[in-house]
Write a protein that holds these residues in place. Structure first.
Motif, short mmCIF file in Angstrom:
data_model
loop_
_atom_site.label_atom_id
_atom_site.label_comp_id
_atom_site.label_asym_id
_atom_site.label_seq_id
_atom_site.Cartn_x
_atom_site.Cartn_y
_atom_site.Cartn_z
N SER A 1 0.86 -1.18 0.00
CA SER A 1 0.00 0.00 0.00
C SER A 1 0.90 1.23 0.00
O SER A 1 1.92 1.26 0.68
CB SER A 1 -0.91 0.01 1.23
OG SER A 1 -1.81 -1.08 1.20
N VAL A 2 0.52 2.23 -0.75
CA VAL A 2 1.32 3.45 -0.89
C VAL A 2 0.45 4.64 -0.50
O VAL A 2 -0.62 4.84 -1.05
CB VAL A 2 1.82 3.64 -2.34
CG1 VAL A 2 2.63 4.91 -2.47
CG2 VAL A 2 2.62 2.42 -2.79
N PRO B 1 -2.38 -6.65 8.39
CA PRO B 1 -3.84 -6.52 8.29
C PRO B 1 -4.40 -6.79 6.91
O PRO B 1 -5.56 -7.15 6.76
CB PRO B 1 -4.08 -5.05 8.72
CG PRO B 1 -2.92 -4.72 9.59
CD PRO B 1 -1.76 -5.46 8.99
N THR B 2 -3.56 -6.62 5.86
CA THR B 2 -4.05 -6.82 4.50
C THR B 2 -3.65 -8.15 3.90
O THR B 2 -4.06 -8.47 2.79
CB THR B 2 -3.54 -5.69 3.57
OG1 THR B 2 -2.10 -5.65 3.65
CG2 THR B 2 -4.09 -4.34 4.02
N VAL C 1 2.86 -11.12 3.73
CA VAL C 1 3.94 -10.66 2.87
C VAL C 1 5.24 -11.32 3.35
O VAL C 1 5.32 -11.78 4.48
CB VAL C 1 4.09 -9.12 2.89
CG1 VAL C 1 2.87 -8.45 2.30
CG2 VAL C 1 4.32 -8.61 4.30
N VAL C 2 6.23 -11.38 2.45
CA VAL C 2 7.47 -12.08 2.77
C VAL C 2 8.67 -11.17 2.49
O VAL C 2 9.27 -11.24 1.42
CB VAL C 2 7.59 -13.40 1.98
CG1 VAL C 2 8.80 -14.20 2.47
CG2 VAL C 2 6.34 -14.24 2.12
N PRO C 3 9.03 -10.30 3.46
CA PRO C 3 10.26 -9.52 3.28
C PRO C 3 11.48 -10.41 3.36
O PRO C 3 11.43 -11.51 3.96
CB PRO C 3 10.22 -8.52 4.44
CG PRO C 3 9.35 -9.17 5.46
CD PRO C 3 8.33 -9.97 4.69
N ARG D 1 7.90 -2.44 9.19
CA ARG D 1 7.60 -1.81 7.91
C ARG D 1 6.48 -2.56 7.18
O ARG D 1 5.66 -1.95 6.49
CB ARG D 1 8.85 -1.75 7.04
CG ARG D 1 9.86 -0.71 7.54
CD ARG D 1 11.24 -0.89 6.88
NE ARG D 1 11.15 -0.81 5.44
CZ ARG D 1 11.04 0.33 4.76
NH1 ARG D 1 10.98 1.47 5.42
NH2 ARG D 1 10.98 0.33 3.44
N ALA D 2 6.45 -3.89 7.33
CA ALA D 2 5.39 -4.68 6.69
C ALA D 2 4.04 -4.34 7.29
O ALA D 2 3.05 -4.14 6.58
CB ALA D 2 5.69 -6.16 6.85
N ARG D 3 3.97 -4.28 8.61
CA ARG D 3 2.69 -3.99 9.27
C ARG D 3 2.22 -2.56 8.99
O ARG D 3 1.01 -2.29 9.00
CB ARG D 3 2.81 -4.24 10.77
CG ARG D 3 2.88 -5.73 11.12
CD ARG D 3 2.92 -5.96 12.61
NE ARG D 3 4.20 -5.58 13.20
CZ ARG D 3 5.24 -6.39 13.29
NH1 ARG D 3 5.16 -7.63 12.83
NH2 ARG D 3 6.36 -5.98 13.86
#
Length: 507
Positions: A152-153, A378-379, A382-384, A407-409
């Motif tokens: 998300s941006v 929440p969305t 993801v795999v950083p 940063r992911a959250r």
């Protein structure tokens, strides 16, 4: 005639920088591409070259000032002998609005633009507008949120003022660098923007009976197909009809015409009463991508899972013994994940095919370990990636995982931070999972599933002892990893965790 010097793209999720150093001063002659100033973000230093030759005029952003992407930094006047813009009183009315309005669309208007979306990402979907036409906004205040298939941006206001136009509605797809709206930097809001001039009659009503404007792309498609808004069930906010809704309605109409009595429906039939109590929400781009990639993994790889269990006694004892000293020295908590990352990196050296990938008829063996660490947000998942994890210390791994997790959250991960992984660890134990079969993260050939630590009776040296046990699961691509290699990998992880000294001795 003057040329504007503006803040360049700063990178994914980076919206502002600080002016660190000016190498030139007003009145200095500059050459095209000569370095004018240096900007600093929280990650990198960015040099700003001269876009044209001439004389440096007005410096709008001084050293120490914070500036947004595409903000005006200075002007360059034509000719080597030109005076700084500040001294040219006759040009002041012309230049002043520019200094207040970066990315101007004319006069004192400021364009709201789609920021850089990341490498290989060319479009996004407008997810949510936090402001509406007529609202007053402060500089850098969040205006809207965009969704790509990964992150998300957030789009901040490039200037203070009043929103006069919103050109991309929620649900619309926009390209990188596209115009989202307009801000009047003077704060004078004109008459209601075009979008407030809502379509009349059927076009302005959703299936829920609320007066909302359908997406422009949807209205165009409905007109071409001869449909009305009432013929389409809107899934957008407040029942707004989106382009995908029209496509679904057209497909359903074609299916009904070709097969009036289909053998199976997309979903089980429900009563009108049940349907009234249901809520239909469109999947986000991230969730759609997760669904597609997981299905592709099942369809492409010959995926198998092997299981084992590990006694966590020694790891827990070591952690309890050193956690206070660890925190005192490094300022970060010692968790279990660094032990698992270390153990996996150690095992991957012995069984390199688990760290490889298939490319056509070739196998690519990775002489490095870029460890993907699955993080729930929440969305969606993801795999950083923790790059060169095999070369990192325990505190380096913990610090990087904490940083990437936060940063992911917050939805701030860049595309680059989620690409290039060679192996993945997923910890379902944080949610209470006792046993599961993780799905591969293509094109990787292996993924380790961690689970809940649970006290269980175990036979130790002929005696029954209560031990903290965890089930481990390794899912692997059987096209490249044989059963022997998979089992060996999991046994090596188990051995390293049950006797952490093996990691120090490289055994």
């Amino acid at each position: 005639m003057s040329t504007e010097v503006r803040v360049p793209t700063l990178g994914e999720s980076v919206t502002e920088a600080t002016v660190a150093t000016w190498f030139k001063k007003p009145g200095d002659a500059v050459q095209a591409d000569e370095m004018l100033c240096e900007l600093e973000t929280d990650k990198v230093t960015v040099e700003v070259p001269a876009p044209a030759a001439g004389t440096l005029g007005d410096i709008v952003a001084n050293e120490g000032d914070t500036v947004g992407v595409d903000a005006l930094l200075a002007t360059i006047e034509e000719g080597e002998g030109a005076k700084p813009a500040k001294s040219e009183k006759k040009d002041a009315p012309k230049d002043e609005p520019k200094s207040e309005a970066p990315a101007s669309g004319g006069g004192d208007s400021v364009d709201i633009m789609v920021p850089a979306l990341g490498e290989s990402v060319s479009e996004a979907t407008v997810s949510t507008w936090f402001k509406k036409v007529g609202d007053t906004v402060a500089a850098d205040e969040m205006l809207c949120e965009l969704e790509t298939d990964k992150v998300s941006v957030e789009v901040p206001a490039p200037s203070a003022g009043t929103i006069t136009e919103i050109l991309a509605d929620e649900g619309e797809t926009v390209a990188a660098g596209a115009k989202l709206g307009v801000i009047s930097a003077s704060g004078d809001a004109p008459a209601p923007a075009p979008k407030s001039e809502a379509p009349k009659g059927d076009e302005a009503k959703s299936s829920s009976g609320k007066d909302v404007e359908d997406a422009p792309s949807a209205k165009k498609m409905m007109a071409e197909a001869g449909l009305k808004s009432d013929d389409v069930k809107g899934t957008g906010r407040d029942g707004r009809v989106m382009k995908e809704d029209v496509q679904a309605a057209i497909s359903a109409s074609k299916s009904a015409a070709s097969s009036p009595a289909p053998a199976s429906a997309p979903r089980a039939p429900v009563s009108a009463d049940d349907e009234a109590r249901e809520e239909r929400v469109k999947m986000t781009r991230l969730r759609q991508t997760i669904a597609r990639r997981l299905k592709e993994a099942q369809n492409t790889a010959a995926m198998l899972t092997t299981y084992n269990e590990v006694d966590m006694t020694e790891v827990m004892a070591l952690r309890n013994e050193y956690k206070d000293l660890f925190f005192k020295k490094h300022g970060i908590k010692l968790g279990f994940m660094s032990f698992f990352v270390k153990a996996c990196a150690h095992a991957l050296k012995e069984v390199p095919e688990v760290n490889a990938e298939i490319d056509g008829t070739d196998v690519i063996y990775k002489n490095y370990v870029h460890m993907g660490v699955a993080v729930g947000t929440p969305t969606g998942l993801v795999v950083p990636v923790v790059r060169d994890a095999d070369q990192m210390s325990f505190h380096g791994i913990e610090a990087k995982i904490n940083e990437l997790g936060k940063r992911a959250r917050d939805g701030k991960l860049s595309m680059a931070e989620m690409q290039g992984g060679s192996f993945t660890i997923s910890n379902g134990g944080v949610y209470g999972s006792l046993m599961s079969s993780p799905i591969l993260n293509p094109p990787q050939s292996g993924i380790l599933g961690m689970h809940k630590i649970q006290d269980r009776p175990m036979v130790v040296n002929g005696e029954i002892k209560i031990r903290p046990m965890m089930y481990l699961a390794l899912s692997y691509d059987h096209r490249i990893v044989d059963g022997k290699g998979a089992v060996t990998f999991l046994v090596r992880v188990k051995e390293a965790l049950e006797d952490p000294r093996r990691l120090l001795m490289d055994l």
